[in-house]
Design a protein around this motif. Structure first.
Motif, PDB file in Angstrom:
ATOM      1  N   LEU A  10     -75.843  -2.747  20.619  1.00  0.00           N
ATOM      2  CA  LEU A  10     -76.378  -1.823  20.342  1.00  0.00           C
ATOM      3  C   LEU A  10     -76.427  -0.429  21.329  1.00  0.00           C
ATOM      4  CD1 LEU A  10     -80.708  -2.795  20.162  1.00  0.00           C
ATOM      5  CD2 LEU A  10     -78.971  -1.799  18.185  1.00  0.00           C
ATOM      6  N   PRO A  11     -76.402  -0.884  22.176  1.00  0.00           N
ATOM      7  CA  PRO A  11     -75.908   1.041  23.050  1.00  0.00           C
ATOM      8  C   PRO A  11     -74.801   1.558  22.473  1.00  0.00           C
ATOM      9  CG  PRO A  11     -76.832  -1.201  24.544  1.00  0.00           C
ATOM     10  CD  PRO A  11     -76.024  -1.596  23.132  1.00  0.00           C
ATOM     11  N   ARG A  12     -73.596   1.236  22.422  1.00  0.00           N
ATOM     12  CA  ARG A  12     -72.230   0.796  21.123  1.00  0.00           C
ATOM     13  C   ARG A  12     -73.110   1.814  20.368  1.00  0.00           C
ATOM     14  NH1 ARG A  12     -67.269  -0.512  23.965  1.00  0.00           N
ATOM     15  NH2 ARG A  12     -66.535   0.497  22.079  1.00  0.00           N
ATOM     16  N   LEU A  13     -73.716   1.382  18.844  1.00  0.00           N
ATOM     17  CA  LEU A  13     -73.929   2.011  18.087  1.00  0.00           C
ATOM     18  C   LEU A  13     -75.026   3.247  18.599  1.00  0.00           C
ATOM     19  CD1 LEU A  13     -74.392  -1.378  16.340  1.00  0.00           C
ATOM     20  CD2 LEU A  13     -72.641  -0.180  16.297  1.00  0.00           C
ATOM     21  N   VAL A  58     -74.553   9.007  11.077  1.00  0.00           N
ATOM     22  CA  VAL A  58     -75.377   8.051  11.572  1.00  0.00           C
ATOM     23  C   VAL A  58     -76.963   8.305  11.561  1.00  0.00           C
ATOM     24  CG1 VAL A  58     -76.337   5.695  13.047  1.00  0.00           C
ATOM     25  CG2 VAL A  58     -73.805   6.414  12.787  1.00  0.00           C
ATOM     26  N   GLY A  59     -77.502   8.025  10.388  1.00  0.00           N
ATOM     27  CA  GLY A  59     -79.031   8.639  10.796  1.00  0.00           C
ATOM     28  C   GLY A  59     -79.637   7.479  11.816  1.00  0.00           C
ATOM     29  N   ASP A  60     -79.361   6.321  11.359  1.00  0.00           N
ATOM     30  CA  ASP A  60     -80.403   4.539  11.638  1.00  0.00           C
ATOM     31  C   ASP A  60     -79.521   3.613  12.818  1.00  0.00           C
ATOM     32  OD1 ASP A  60     -83.127   3.312  12.039  1.00  0.00           O
ATOM     33  OD2 ASP A  60     -82.728   3.188  10.333  1.00  0.00           O
ATOM     34  N   LEU A  86     -76.444  -6.359  12.732  1.00  0.00           N
ATOM     35  CA  LEU A  86     -76.697  -5.263  13.425  1.00  0.00           C
ATOM     36  C   LEU A  86     -75.888  -3.872  12.089  1.00  0.00           C
ATOM     37  CD1 LEU A  86     -76.509  -5.489  17.347  1.00  0.00           C
ATOM     38  CD2 LEU A  86     -78.553  -5.536  15.806  1.00  0.00           C
ATOM     39  N   ALA A  87     -76.485  -2.901  12.438  1.00  0.00           N
ATOM     40  CA  ALA A  87     -76.154  -1.616  11.268  1.00  0.00           C
ATOM     41  C   ALA A  87     -76.303  -0.228  11.074  1.00  0.00           C
ATOM     42  CB  ALA A  87     -76.623  -2.313  10.163  1.00  0.00           C
ATOM     43  N   VAL A  88     -75.415   0.091  11.064  1.00  0.00           N
ATOM     44  CA  VAL A  88     -75.904   1.328  11.262  1.00  0.00           C
ATOM     45  C   VAL A  88     -75.556   2.552  10.023  1.00  0.00           C
ATOM     46  CG1 VAL A  88     -74.727   2.252  13.431  1.00  0.00           C
ATOM     47  CG2 VAL A  88     -73.270   1.930  11.594  1.00  0.00           C
ATOM     48  N   GLU A  89     -76.819   3.219  10.009  1.00  0.00           N
ATOM     49  CA  GLU A  89     -76.993   3.580   8.088  1.00  0.00           C
ATOM     50  C   GLU A  89     -76.177   5.370   8.390  1.00  0.00           C
ATOM     51  OE1 GLU A  89     -80.139   3.917   6.057  1.00  0.00           O
ATOM     52  OE2 GLU A  89     -79.492   5.068   4.305  1.00  0.00           O
ATOM     53  N   THR A 135     -78.988  15.782   7.444  1.00  0.00           N
ATOM     54  CA  THR A 135     -79.786  15.469   6.112  1.00  0.00           C
ATOM     55  C   THR A 135     -79.691  13.375   6.312  1.00  0.00           C
ATOM     56  OG1 THR A 135     -77.858  14.295   4.964  1.00  0.00           O
ATOM     57  CG2 THR A 135     -78.516  16.797   5.232  1.00  0.00           C
ATOM     58  N   THR A 136     -80.816  13.363   5.475  1.00  0.00           N
ATOM     59  CA  THR A 136     -80.405  11.991   5.003  1.00  0.00           C
ATOM     60  C   THR A 136     -79.492  11.365   4.069  1.00  0.00           C
ATOM     61  OG1 THR A 136     -82.703  12.178   3.925  1.00  0.00           O
ATOM     62  CG2 THR A 136     -83.224  11.430   6.046  1.00  0.00           C
ATOM     63  N   GLU A 137     -78.826  11.887   3.571  1.00  0.00           N
ATOM     64  CA  GLU A 137     -77.589  12.169   2.048  1.00  0.00           C
ATOM     65  C   GLU A 137     -77.152  10.944   2.405  1.00  0.00           C
ATOM     66  OE1 GLU A 137     -78.131  13.017  -0.706  1.00  0.00           O
ATOM     67  OE2 GLU A 137     -80.122  13.422  -0.870  1.00  0.00           O
ATOM     68  N   PRO A 138     -77.227   9.816   2.121  1.00  0.00           N
ATOM     69  CA  PRO A 138     -76.550   8.688   2.106  1.00  0.00           C
ATOM     70  C   PRO A 138     -74.610   8.792   2.391  1.00  0.00           C
ATOM     71  CG  PRO A 138     -77.779   8.266   0.273  1.00  0.00           C
ATOM     72  CD  PRO A 138     -77.772   9.164   0.740  1.00  0.00           C
ATOM     73  N   ASP A 139     -74.458   8.691   2.953  1.00  0.00           N
ATOM     74  CA  ASP A 139     -72.534   9.269   2.829  1.00  0.00           C
ATOM     75  C   ASP A 139     -71.520   7.550   2.736  1.00  0.00           C
ATOM     76  OD1 ASP A 139     -70.212   9.932   3.253  1.00  0.00           O
ATOM     77  OD2 ASP A 139     -70.483  10.829   4.290  1.00  0.00           O
TER      78      ASP A 139
END
Ligand SMILES: Cc1ncc(COP(=O)(O)O)c(C=O)c1O
Length: 451
Positions: free
Chosen positions: A357-360, A370-372, A380-383, A389-393
């Motif tokens: 988590l700290p690395r992400l 990374v929005g989230d 674990l995941a990064v969005e 913006t919150t526009e998906p990439d």
């Protein structure tokens, strides 16, 4: 003659690239594949696997990859876990199949006992065994319909439940799972998920649940609902963790309405999130739990476990299947569960979270793409979004994932908009290997999104 299968002792736990990727033998296999295997089945990696052990996968050219995917959350106990290998070898030598519906055997009963014990709640339970996650989910719905005498099934945005006809209907995302495959099964109704990153800021779990209840009550009618089906943390949908209170509110609504609360723990189960089942983090006791994937260390096995009065509502012979609860898969499951207990893999998943988590979060701060950052335990995941913006990439997500593969680290993507990088390492992965995998991820972000 004894054939020694590869185990952690015989396969070095290291990342090692010895050819270009894909190497010559993988390229040969790719050519044979395209002449023999339908192009409708895709693969994430361009290389072909020869062996796997612990936290590494070795390809046919001798390249060794750090595995941050576990074959999509299956090899939680690690590849070729020694106890699982030994149990499978012993069982296959004793007998490999009778069909439990013809000649029953102890392994099936013992797996059911474990599932009844391990799933949340101390009420009386019964289990039935199947082969795949989709089959488990379908059978949970069958049980709920018979037990309630109702037909409607409520599912959520971003849900993934499988690729059979009913589970395609239960699944949200069109491409690649549903496109052109209809007509789909009926009496399936979709309502909004609690998605803290994309909901209005401050939306509580209870408010998100109320939004769903309003739709259910106005568009379906509570008394028509057989089941509310949900992944406690969504898998293919992008590791969406609902806001606290959301799952508990759904469960309570089901209790009041006479509907069955089904937790699809196919991806979240078996120590993946730092608990045996993800429902536990929210103190939720589902009426039925669907399991598969991590249950048997790589052998195909699935289960439905739940309240005895629901499970026993189905007529004898109503549930089953030729291979469901296959004896070799059951032996693997018993060894897998034993290994999870002996090695305390729930603690291992929490330790992975503490490392990752700290690395992400650091990647998120450094790169701005990374929005989230989300998930629990070793799920674990990064969005990824366009900066500011919150526009998906999705293009960047794909590029970073491919860059990791090219450097010998297996990563997976997910999400309705394919903009989520998800991490599912085997829970036995060594700290050095995990750290090295994260170093590769860091470099991939810096190369493609660096600031
Ligand atoms: C939450 C969930 N349910 C069901 C399934 C379907 O499982 P299977 O592919 O074993 O049919 C999956 C598979 O990814 C899953 O993640």
């Amino acid at each position: 003659m004894t054939t020694l299968l590869p185990g952690p002792d015989t396969v070095a736990q290291e990342r090692r690239l010895v050819t270009e990727l894909p190497g010559p033998r993988s390229r040969e296999l790719a050519a044979r594949r395209s002449a023999a295997v339908t192009s409708a089945v895709g693969s994430v990696l361009p290389v072909y696997v020869e062996r796997a052990s612990g936290g590494v996968v070795v390809d046919v050219d001798g390249n060794s990859f750090i595995d941050l995917g576990s074959g999509i959350a299956v090899t939680n106990v690690g590849h070729a876990a020694p106890e699982v290998v030994a149990a499978v070898q012993a069982q296959v030598a004793a007998f490999s199949h009778t069909c439990f519906m013809v000649g029953p055997y102890e392994g099936y009963v013992a797996v059911a006992e474990e599932l009844d014990r391990l799933t949340p709640g101390d009420h009386e339970k019964r289990s039935a065994l199947f082969n795949t996650g989709a089959e488990a989910v379908e059978n949970a719905v069958k049980v709920a319909r018979v037990a309630t005498g109702r037909s409607a099934v409520v599912v959520f945005d971003h849900a993934y439940h499988g690729r059979t006809n009913l589970t395609m209907a239960l699944t949200a995302k069109n491409m690649p799972y549903k496109n052109g495959f209809g007509p789909f099964a009926g009496e399936v109704y979709r309502v909004p998920m609690s998605y803290p990153y994309r909901d209005a800021p401050g939306t509580t779990g209870e408010q998100a649940a109320a939004r769903a209840f309003d739709l259910i009550e106005t568009q379906i009618g509570a008394r028509n609902v057989a089941a509310v089906l949900i992944e406690p943390i969504q898998g293919e949908g992008g590791f969406v963790v609902p806001a606290p209170g959301f799952l508990a509110a759904l469960s309570e609504w089901c209790r009041r309405s006479g509907a069955v609360f089904i937790a699809d723990e196919v991806q979240t189960g078996f120590c993946r999130t730092g608990a045996w089942f993800a429902s536990e983090h929210e103190g939720v006791v589902p009426d039925l739990v669907a399991t598969a994937k991590g249950i048997a260390g790589g052998m195909p096995l699935a289960g439905v476990t739940g309240r005895a009065e629901l499970m026993d509502a189905v007529h004898t012979g109503g549930l089953g299947g030729t291979y469901g609860g296959n004896p070799v898969a059951c032996a693997a499951a018993l060894a897998t569960i034993r290994t999870m207990r002996e090695q305390d893999l729930n603690a291992a998943a929490r330790a992975i979270e503490a490392t990752m988590l700290p690395r992400l979060h650091a990647i998120a701060e450094r790169t701005g793409v990374v929005g989230d950052v989300r998930g629990r335990g070793a799920m674990l995941a990064v969005e990824l979004v366009e900066p500011g913006t919150t526009e998906p990439d999705s293009a960047l997500t794909n590029a970073i994932s491919k860059a990791c593969h090219a450097e010998g680290v297996i990563t997976l993507t997910a999400g309705t908009h394919s903009n989520v990088l998800r991490f599912l390492p085997p829970l036995v992965i060594g700290q050095d290997l995990l750290t090295e995998g994260l170093d590769v991820l860091d470099a991939a972000f810096d190369a493609h999104a660096g600031k």
